[in-house]
Design an enzyme around this catalytic site. Structure first.
Site, mmCIF file in Angstrom:
data_model
loop_
_atom_site.group_PDB
_atom_site.id
_atom_site.type_symbol
_atom_site.label_atom_id
_atom_site.label_comp_id
_atom_site.label_asym_id
_atom_site.label_seq_id
_atom_site.Cartn_x
_atom_site.Cartn_y
_atom_site.Cartn_z
ATOM 1 N N ASN A 63 27.362 25.672 28.625
ATOM 2 C CA ASN A 63 27.378 24.316 29.214
ATOM 3 C C ASN A 63 27.530 23.250 28.131
ATOM 4 O OD1 ASN A 63 24.709 25.073 28.461
ATOM 5 N ND2 ASN A 63 23.809 23.527 29.774
ATOM 6 N N GLU A 65 26.972 19.201 27.764
ATOM 7 C CA GLU A 65 26.491 17.967 28.391
ATOM 8 C C GLU A 65 27.124 16.743 27.751
ATOM 9 O OE1 GLU A 65 22.195 18.303 28.396
ATOM 10 O OE2 GLU A 65 22.300 19.858 29.952
ATOM 11 N N CYS A 74 29.224 22.759 33.492
ATOM 12 C CA CYS A 74 28.425 23.988 33.490
ATOM 13 C C CYS A 74 29.123 25.104 32.717
ATOM 14 C CB CYS A 74 28.205 24.479 34.913
ATOM 15 S SG CYS A 74 27.190 23.402 35.925
ATOM 16 N N GLU A 76 29.536 28.208 33.601
ATOM 17 C CA GLU A 76 30.395 29.083 34.428
ATOM 18 C C GLU A 76 31.806 28.521 34.527
ATOM 19 O OE1 GLU A 76 27.397 27.947 35.058
ATOM 20 O OE2 GLU A 76 26.201 29.328 36.262
ATOM 21 N N CYS A 116 30.034 25.379 40.808
ATOM 22 C CA CYS A 116 30.510 26.590 40.111
ATOM 23 C C CYS A 116 30.802 27.701 41.107
ATOM 24 C CB CYS A 116 29.496 27.043 39.065
ATOM 25 S SG CYS A 116 29.445 25.929 37.645
HETATM 26 N N1 THU Z 1 24.057 24.369 34.351
HETATM 27 C C1 THU Z 1 24.985 25.353 34.135
HETATM 28 O O1 THU Z 1 25.592 25.450 33.051
HETATM 29 N N2 THU Z 1 25.226 26.216 35.148
HETATM 30 C C2 THU Z 1 24.639 26.158 36.385
HETATM 31 O O2 THU Z 1 25.013 26.925 37.271
HETATM 32 C C3 THU Z 1 23.586 25.193 36.640
HETATM 33 C C4 THU Z 1 23.341 24.191 35.577
HETATM 34 C C5 THU Z 1 23.816 23.405 33.274
HETATM 35 C C6 THU Z 1 24.295 22.016 33.581
HETATM 36 C C7 THU Z 1 23.384 21.188 32.693
HETATM 37 O O3 THU Z 1 23.974 21.113 31.397
HETATM 38 C C8 THU Z 1 22.113 21.996 32.614
HETATM 39 O O4 THU Z 1 22.446 23.302 33.038
HETATM 40 C C9 THU Z 1 20.991 21.453 33.476
HETATM 41 O O5 THU Z 1 21.405 21.229 34.760
#
Ligand code: THU
Length: 163
Positions: A63, A65, A74, A76, A116
């Site tokens: 992920n 941000e 995310c 995925e 996702c």
């Molecule tokens: N996140 C993912 O990478 N995959 C998911 O399926 C759920 C959430 C990440 C997004 C964000 O950077 C952090 O987790 C908190 O939500």
């Protein structure tokens, strides 16, 4: 007269990765390693994904941000995008997902977010074969699903756009 219909799905809950084949264990390990690639300074919730393709290649991602929160993406979706750029048209066999966080220790089921799931369903629709999902929980248990579409019933799909 309204009809009540029920949708149900099956998944496997494994006590630990030791119940998996060596092949699948190694995919989960790669997802765990990919958590170190995450850029998650705002949530501290690092997610790693590892995709196994039919040609045997493994593609990892995490992920990313952003200070403008909605711009973050995310693990995925990032990994699916990378896999399709590096190996265009190659079928996705499985996706392993792992997370690491200093702040969240839960026994609850962790599964991909709705967006996702929709993106993974698009890949399943295009390749016409299911994508197996292996999610490593913080407890060490593993959730195993035969197809992503099971956890997104009524997902929007290309046939909804056909006239
Ligand atoms: N996140 C993912 O990478 N995959 C998911 O399926 C759920 C959430 C990440 C997004 C964000 O950077 C952090 O987790 C908190 O939500």
């Amino acid at each position: 007269m309204a009809k009540t219909r029920t949708i149900s799905f099956e998944y496997n809950e494994l006590e630990s990765v030791s119940e998996l084949s060596e092949h699948k264990r190694s995919l989960i390990e790669k997802a765990q390693e990919a958590c170190n690639l995450a850029y998650a300074p705002y949530s501290q919730f690092r997610v790693g994904a590892a995709i196994l393709l039919e040609n045997g290649s493994v593609v990892v991602g995490s992920n990313k941000e952003n200070a403008s929160f909605p711009a973050g993406t995310c693990a995925e979706r990032n990994t699916i995008g990378t896999a399709s750029d590096l190996h265009p048209g190659e079928t996705i066999t499985s996706m392993a997902i792992a997370s690491s966080s200093d702040i969240l220790l839960t026994d609850e089921i962790l599964a991909p977010c709705g967006i996702c799931r929709q993106v993974m369903c698009e890949s399943e629709n295009n390749q016409r074969t299911p994508i197996e999902l292996l999610v490593l929980m913080p407890s060490g248990k593993v959730l195993q699903l035969d197809s992503v579409s099971q956890i997104l019933p009524f997902h929007f799909n290309p046939s909804n756009l056909k006239k």
